[in-house]
Design an enzyme around this catalytic site. Structure first.
Site, short mmCIF file in Angstrom:
data_model
loop_
_atom_site.label_atom_id
_atom_site.label_comp_id
_atom_site.label_asym_id
_atom_site.label_seq_id
_atom_site.Cartn_x
_atom_site.Cartn_y
_atom_site.Cartn_z
CG ASP A 1 44.92 67.68 43.61
OD1 ASP A 1 44.96 68.00 44.82
OD2 ASP A 1 45.91 67.69 42.86
CD GLU B 1 46.89 63.55 44.91
OE1 GLU B 1 47.74 64.15 45.59
OE2 GLU B 1 47.16 62.79 43.98
#
Lengths: 561, 371
Positions: free
Chosen positions: A4, A102
């Site tokens: 992320d 992500e």
């Protein structure tokens, strides 16, 4: 492994504008003060003020008055994302992108090749930092769920490894809010039965969870115990493609709603073609205020990837399914029922291969010079603000217009449309003329009105007017203009012998209507030729020229004669 | 009204005319069949306002009269009944029709025939005589290409051009085109062009059993109706108004690749291969390379099938894709032992002709796919 990017949009802004580094940067909206919109990302410097993603911009402004508010630039974010994903690609063959910032990576079975996962994660984090300048948080675990919780635990620049078998004990002490799928409403319900941590939840027997939350409760219990069997799934062919936009202000103008929807659909069409798919269904999504969202769909007789056919269906939906008087808050356009691209060509519509080619050319132009370089006359350019994207559209940076002698030719000789955004709007008028020379007999036939194809002069006039309105569709680098007046006069001239054509075009715009006036004359002349060619095959179209123009930077001009 | 008929002949007549009964109608009487006595027997009439069908069946008429009764019930009753005499009597007061046989005593509520829309039994206009078997062929070979999209009504019909002793039938749905020419005996006059609803022609072809005498066709002087008359049956249809597209301009003049194959073999192979394209818009690929013809269909989530067909290939190598349905449709009715396929490239119309006959052609527009 879950990766992320930390405060992704804000970090990209800080990277490309060094003066923003170390300052509270808040990305969202289009950058105009007072607008509606939400925070898309906040830099770590802004977070202590309480600014969070998805918070209304107005609230963020109150919380962090010294924050630097930056408009979203998805183009830049996509570019940055692309470079990061290119690095991820080398770490695993199985990647499931979740959004621009992500993704899940499956490292199963790669230990022999890459070394222990913790080491892989460290190398990945360092490589992303050195190559793209962006910070990455990573969670490593035996399943997606625990990896995600782990990656979010020590942001920014976190690296948390949960060993196999330790999933439950890792989750146990964490508060419920850390568990994906456990929102505030669920948390309140759980707190009522004395559950405060994920560990408490894991200890609840399944039947009780089933009673409390039904089927979902059992899944929640499994998640709390660190059990999640969902595999890392690389993106397959999309099931549907859609774009939507929330207006800054509710829009009552049906024309603007239509233009916006068609603009969005054009993006959809481009994405559809990029995936080499065809769609059978066109979907219109419309939200009236306050929370009345409707979705309407139309099924095409056969699948297509062509803009004009998709747009036809969407237009029909707009005409028949949209309440004309109600202000519209959100509009979306999309396609579903996708199939591998197989476009049934038409026998009768000889334009079909050429229209498909036009789509391909437009896609190419937009790919090369950016999305705003060219669009269909009927579609409003989709400005990027608030546009939600559901795929990782990848496009190259727009070429900056440079001054060249021929304004429609770029520095390396490629055709381009001139950016006229900065030009002032003014009243414009253009006049043009031309003539069709023909045999005396043909002229007489036209005047007597006994040609097999019907009344020539009236038809030519209409053709001229119609063509003026469509100039931007015909002439590649011509801007679409909202014309306020078009007139075409066709005068028989026995001395020529033939027909003299004159056109007047008016508009209020940033660019002149000379091309429209000339196109009107040309189309009227061609119509005359078409309708009278059975009498005279050898007519000549002559002297199509601009007579005068008014308005704009160069002022009023008249043909020097 | 009082008649005696056999259930068998009434049943056959009802099955023919009830094809014109509309299934969805806002006018309840159109669900009915009109029964009227005539000099020769019992006349059955049905219409959906677009087409009307009439047949007279042999009957013993004891008392004249007429009534309309629900088509469905009457047809079901009569066709299920053993082939025995039925005595049919109308009770004028209650407007109900009594059907009596050895075993059954039924009565059906009817509607006054005065409310039934008039179906003319003849038409003023130019008359043409055609051979029933040839007409049946011409219809079957063209209606397959007619459109079912009501959005463009003219394409839901078959274009018929009468010129001299020749009739040309053409139909297209925009993706394929079928053109058939046949000989006729026409009243002298200028060339006539009309567009007949494909449905009307399909019904006509169903009625034509072969073996009938010549069929008399009348094109209404107003050019809004056409009337077909066989020995037993009359079929009237309204015509479709509108300009039929100039189909001739899409007929390719030459080809750069020609493939000749056995019709039955190509039909069978196409059918087998297309099983694998049901979920992929029926797309089937033709590859003519090095003198070999290969048919392929694949659907990513289903699987694929590749087959080779014995064929003679002349000209350039070619890869082209079609909707297999369009090909299956024509191969099933082309009626020649061999077919010839001609192409000028993967994006241009392909021409299919029966080998050894000059009176039929079928054109398929390909599907654009990533090869």
């Amino acid at each position: 492994m879950h990766v992320d990017l930390d405060a992704f949009y804000a970090s990209v802004e800080q990277l490309r504008r060094p003066e923003l580094r170390g300052k509270p940067v808040i990305v969202g909206g289009a950058g105009t003060p007072g607008e509606r919109g939400v925070v898309a990302a906040a830099s770590y410097e802004a977070r202590p003020f309480g600014v969070r993603s998805a918070m209304p911009l107005s609230r963020a402004r109150r919380l962090c008055p010294n924050g630097i508010f930056v408009p979203c630039d998805f183009h830049a974010y996509r570019e940055a994302s692309k470079s990061v994903f290119a690095i991820l690609d080398r770490y695993s063959p199985i990647i499931e992108p979740i959004s621009l910032d992500e993704a899940y990576l499956d490292l199963t079975g790669q230990e022999a090749l890459m070394g222990p996962p913790a080491g892989v994660a460290t190398r990945l984090r360092d490589e992303v930092k050195t190559r793209s300048g962006l910070d990455l948080s990573i969670g490593v675990a035996s399943c997606k769920l625990v990896a995600k919780v782990a990656s979010e635990l020590r942001k920014p620049r976190g690296l948390v490894v949960v060993r196999p078998g330790e999933e439950a004990s890792f989750l146990a002490p964490l508060p419920l809010s850390r568990l994906p799928g456990c929102g505030p409403a669920t948390a309140v319900k759980l707190e009522r039965v004395g559950v405060r941590t994920i560990g408490d939840l894991a200890a609840l027997p399944d039947p009780l969870l089933g009673e409390l939350f039904g089927q979902y409760g059992r899944a929640l219990g499994a998640h709390a115990r660190g059990l999640d069997a969902s595999p890392v799934t690389p993106p397959g062919d999309p099931k549907s493609i859609s774009r939507e936009v929330t207006f800054d202000r509710d829009v009552s103008d049906a024309g603007k709603v239509r233009e916006t929807a068609l603009g969005l659909l054009q993006d959809v069409g481009q994405s559809l073609r990029a995936h080499r798919l065809s769609a059978r269904t066109v979907v219109l999504k419309i939200r009236y205020q306050p929370f009345d969202t409707q979705s309407r769909q139309a099924t095409l007789p056969y699948p297509t990837d062509r803009d004009d056919q998709l747009a036809g269906a969407l237009r029909h939906l707009l005409e028949t399914q949209v309440a004309p008087s109600r202000p519209v808050r959100l509009i979306g356009a999309g396609v579903s029922n996708l199939e591998a691209c197989a476009t049934q060509l038409s026998l009768l519509e000889s334009r079909s291969p050429r229209l498909a080619m036009l789509d391909a050319q437009l896609d190419q132009l937009r790919g090369r010079f950016g999305e705003h370089v060219i669009s269909r006359g009927t579609a409003a350019p989709t400005h990027q603000k608030d546009v939600r994207r559901d795929d990782l559209g990848r496009r190259v940076k727009a070429a900056k217009p440079k001054t060249a002698k021929l304004t429609h030719i770029g520095p390396s000789g490629e055709a381009r449309m001139v950016d006229i955004s900065a030009k002032p709007v003014s009243n414009r008028e253009a006049r043009a003329r031309g003539s069709v020379k023909m045999s005396q007999a043909a002229l007489e036939a036209i005047l007597r009105g006994n040609l097999p194809k019907g009344e020539v002069i009236g038809t030519a006039r209409i053709a001229g007017i119609q063509a003026a309105k469509r100039t931007s569709e015909l002439i590649p680098m011509c801007h679409p203009l909202a014309l306020t007046m078009v007139d075409v006069v066709c005068r028989p001239d026995r001395a020529l012998p033939g027909i003299q054509i004159e056109s007047v075009v008016r508009c209020v715009a940033r660019t002149g209507a000379e091309m429209e006036a000339l196109t009107a004359v040309a189309a009227a002349a061609l119509t005359i030729v078409d309708m009278a060619k059975s009498v005279d095959r050898w007519m000549t179209i002559e002297d199509i020229e601009l007579l005068a123009k008014r308005g704009g930077k160069s002022g009023d001009l008249r043909r020097p004669d | 009204m009082k008649v005696t008929v056999t259930a068998g002949s009434l049943g056959q007549g009802l099955q023919v005319v009830s094809r014109a009964v509309s299934s969805r109608t806002t006018l309840p009487i159109l669900n009915n069949i009109l029964l009227q006595t005539t000099d020769t027997g019992l006349q059955l009439t049905a219409t959906n306002l677009e087409i009307g069908i009439r047949q007279v069946i042999p009957a013993e008429v004891a008392e004249e009269g007429g009534i309309t009764v629900p088509a469905r019930l009457l047809t079901d009753f009569v066709t299920s009944h053993p082939d025995e005499p039925l005595s049919i009597t109308l009770d004028k007061k209650t407007q109900s029709l009594a059907l009596k046989s050895n075993r059954f005593d039924a009565s059906i509520r009817g509607i006054d025939p005065a409310d039934f829309p008039p179906v003319p039994s003849g038409l003023e206009g130019r008359k043409v005589k055609v051979d029933p078997a040839e007409l049946k062929d011409a219809i079957e070979q063209t209606v397959i290409a007619a459109s079912s999209d009501e959005g463009r009504p003219v394409l839901t019909g078959v274009y018929v051009h009468l010129n001299g002793g020749k009739a040309t039938f053409a139909a297209t749905d925009g993706h394929r085109l079928a053109v058939k020419t046949m000989a006729v005996q026409a009243d002298p006059g200028e060339g006539d062009t009309i567009v007949i609803p494909a449905r009307a022609l399909s019904e006509l072809s169903r009625i034509l059993k072969g073996g009938e005498d010549g069929i008399e066709v009348t094109v209404g002087a107003q050019k809004n109706q056409v009337f077909f008359k066989t020995r037993d049956v009359e079929l009237m249809s309204r015509l479709i108004e509108g300009t039929y597209p100039n189909y001739q301009q899409v007929i390719p003049a030459q080809s750069t690749t020609t493939i000749t194959a056995k019709t039955a073999d190509l039909l069978f192979t196409t059918k087998m291969v297309s099983l694998f394209s049901k979920d992929a818009a029926n797309v089937i690929k033709f590859k003519a390379e090095g003198g070999k013809l290969t048919l392929t269909a694949n659907t990513s989530e289903v699987g694929q099938n590749i087959a080779e067909v014995e064929a003679k290939i002349e000209g350039q190598d070619l890869q082209v894709a079609f909707n297999s349905k369009y090909l299956l449709d024509v191969l099933a009715i082309i009626g020649s032992e061999e077919v010839q396929l001609g192409f000028t490239g993967p994006l241009n119309p392909g021409l299919i002709k029966p080998v050894g006959k000059d009176n039929y052609l079928y054109i398929i527009m390909p599907v654009r796919v990533a090869m």
